[in-house]
Motif scaffolding. Structure first.
Motif, mmCIF file in Angstrom:
data_model
loop_
_atom_site.group_PDB
_atom_site.id
_atom_site.type_symbol
_atom_site.label_atom_id
_atom_site.label_comp_id
_atom_site.label_asym_id
_atom_site.label_seq_id
_atom_site.Cartn_x
_atom_site.Cartn_y
_atom_site.Cartn_z
ATOM 1 N N ASP A 83 0.954 -1.128 0.155
ATOM 2 C CA ASP A 83 0.023 0.127 -0.126
ATOM 3 C C ASP A 83 0.899 1.428 0.042
ATOM 4 N N THR A 84 1.929 1.261 0.826
ATOM 5 C CA THR A 84 2.691 2.520 0.931
ATOM 6 C C THR A 84 3.426 2.972 -0.263
ATOM 7 N N GLU A 112 -6.047 7.329 -4.353
ATOM 8 C CA GLU A 112 -6.319 8.096 -3.102
ATOM 9 C C GLU A 112 -7.645 7.964 -2.270
ATOM 10 N N ILE A 115 -7.029 4.745 -0.023
ATOM 11 C CA ILE A 115 -6.148 4.914 1.014
ATOM 12 C C ILE A 115 -6.917 5.230 2.002
ATOM 13 N N ASP A 116 -7.885 6.212 1.917
ATOM 14 C CA ASP A 116 -8.624 6.760 3.159
ATOM 15 C C ASP A 116 -9.957 6.031 3.238
ATOM 16 N N LYS A 117 -10.121 5.523 4.520
ATOM 17 C CA LYS A 117 -11.316 4.634 4.576
ATOM 18 C C LYS A 117 -12.644 5.356 4.434
ATOM 19 N N THR A 120 -12.943 5.608 0.906
ATOM 20 C CA THR A 120 -13.647 4.326 0.375
ATOM 21 C C THR A 120 -15.115 4.053 0.493
ATOM 22 N N ASN A 150 -6.325 5.486 7.709
ATOM 23 C CA ASN A 150 -5.351 4.823 6.502
ATOM 24 C C ASN A 150 -4.486 3.873 7.216
ATOM 25 N N SER A 152 -3.255 -0.817 6.777
ATOM 26 C CA SER A 152 -3.246 -1.849 6.063
ATOM 27 C C SER A 152 -3.066 -2.949 6.968
ATOM 28 N N SER A 175 -6.471 9.192 14.327
ATOM 29 C CA SER A 175 -6.206 8.286 13.232
ATOM 30 C C SER A 175 -7.238 7.213 13.212
ATOM 31 N N GLU A 263 -13.298 -2.697 2.316
ATOM 32 C CA GLU A 263 -12.222 -2.027 1.690
ATOM 33 C C GLU A 263 -11.826 -2.279 0.289
#
Length: 322
Positions: A83-84, A112, A115-117, A120, A150, A152, A175, A263
């Motif tokens: 992911d990173t 983008e 990455i952000d729940k 998503t 964010n 994984s 977060s 996800e």
């Protein structure tokens, strides 16, 4: 040379072997390379045709370093795996293309959103997919599932069934978000491997029921042909900016068949070897699309009820020095 480079190889031995098998069946002299920050300690790097030591993904020069390695080794395709690195590689696709190197990765807008729940969830809703409720930290209904905005794997994931289990760390860490929890007694969890061609059209979907996971990755799973296939065909037949392998996670209610989206990961998932062994030959299709310039047909003739039971194996290197 039609060489392929798989980034951040780590433990992805099965994925590397799949690409080696399919590439050499078409181009016998071509090679599959693995790039890794510490290739000497990467099992995947040991079984590849060659390993390449590279800087960390969070290094400012990562994309330039990777491009240099690709040019020096006549690489034509790059397969990202973690992911990173997705955002930085999606932002640099054109730079690689100027050297006739294609990164098999979705475009920046989709990366983008994945990455952000919260983003998503917004994407799922646009695709007519129901999602888990999102709670504020002052107003929630137990049980809840706490996970990073964010993140994984299963890092910083918590199942909370009583208020006493909620810590100050979870409350104060901005977060970490509170989501509706789906009880395993009521829902089955699925990871679906979707393949999108270069025009973002869906060419295959293989649902994998997650029977058991370890460190966020499936350790026991089985392929299933069920309502998810029709649902995905209807709602995901075209996904803007999607390219290559996309994994989408759903919860499917055991009695009502209600579907909840969780996800989207725009990369090969850790459990992809099951889909590959069931007949979803995504490595071959990538080679056909991007090296042979062939168009793909929709594929659904994969094997149902194929059970995968994973286990640890060993790779031994003699005379190793630290």
């Amino acid at each position: 040379m039609n060489n392929i480079l798989i980034t951040s190889g780590g433990r992805r031995v099965s994925l590397v072997r799949a690409f080696m098998k399919e590439l050499k069946a078409i181009f016998p002299s071509a090679k599959v390379y693995v790039a890794d920050f510490n290739p000497n300690l990467s099992p995947a790097a040991q079984i590849a045709d060659k390993s390449i030591k590279i800087c960390r993904v969070d290094d400012a020069d990562y994309s330039d370093y990777l491009l240099k390695a690709c040019i020096e080794n006549n690489v034509k395709l790059v397969i990202p795996t973690i992911d990173t690195e997705l955002l930085i590689l999606s932002q640099n696709k054109e730079k690689f293309l100027r050297h006739n190197i294609t990164i098999i990765i979705s475009n920046k807008n989709l990366i983008e959103a994945c990455i952000d729940k919260i983003k998503t969830h917004t994407l799922f809703e646009k695709l007519n997919v129901n999602v888990a409720k999102t709670y504020s930290k002052s107003n929630y209904k137990l049980p809840i599932f706490i996970k990073p905005l964010n993140g994984s794997g299963s890092n910083n994931n918590f199942i909370v069934k009583s208020k006493s289990q909620i810590s100050e760390y979870q409350l104060k860490n901005d977060s970490l978000k509170f989501f509706e929890y789906f009880d395993a007694e009521l829902y089955d969890e699925y990871t679906c491997d979707l393949y999108y061609d270069k025009n973002s059209n869906l060419k295959c979907v293989i649902p994998r029921k997650r029977i058991e996971t370890r460190a966020g990755e499936v350790s026991k799973g089985v392929t299933k042909k069920n309502r998810l296939i029709t649902f995905i065909d209807q709602n995901f037949s075209f996904l803007e900016d999607a390219i290559g392998c996309i994994t989408v996670q759903f919860f499917l209610h055991k009695n009502t068949n209600e579907i909840k989206g969780i996800e989207i990961n725009p990369r090969f998932g850790g459990g992809f070897p099951l889909s590959y062994l069931a007949g979803g030959n995504y490595p071959k299709w990538i080679i056909q699309e991007y090296m042979l310039h062939e168009e793909l047909n929709y594929f659904d003739a994969w094997e149902e009820n194929l059970l995968m039971l994973r286990y640890d194996d060993e790779i031994l290197i003699k005379n190793h020095e630290d």
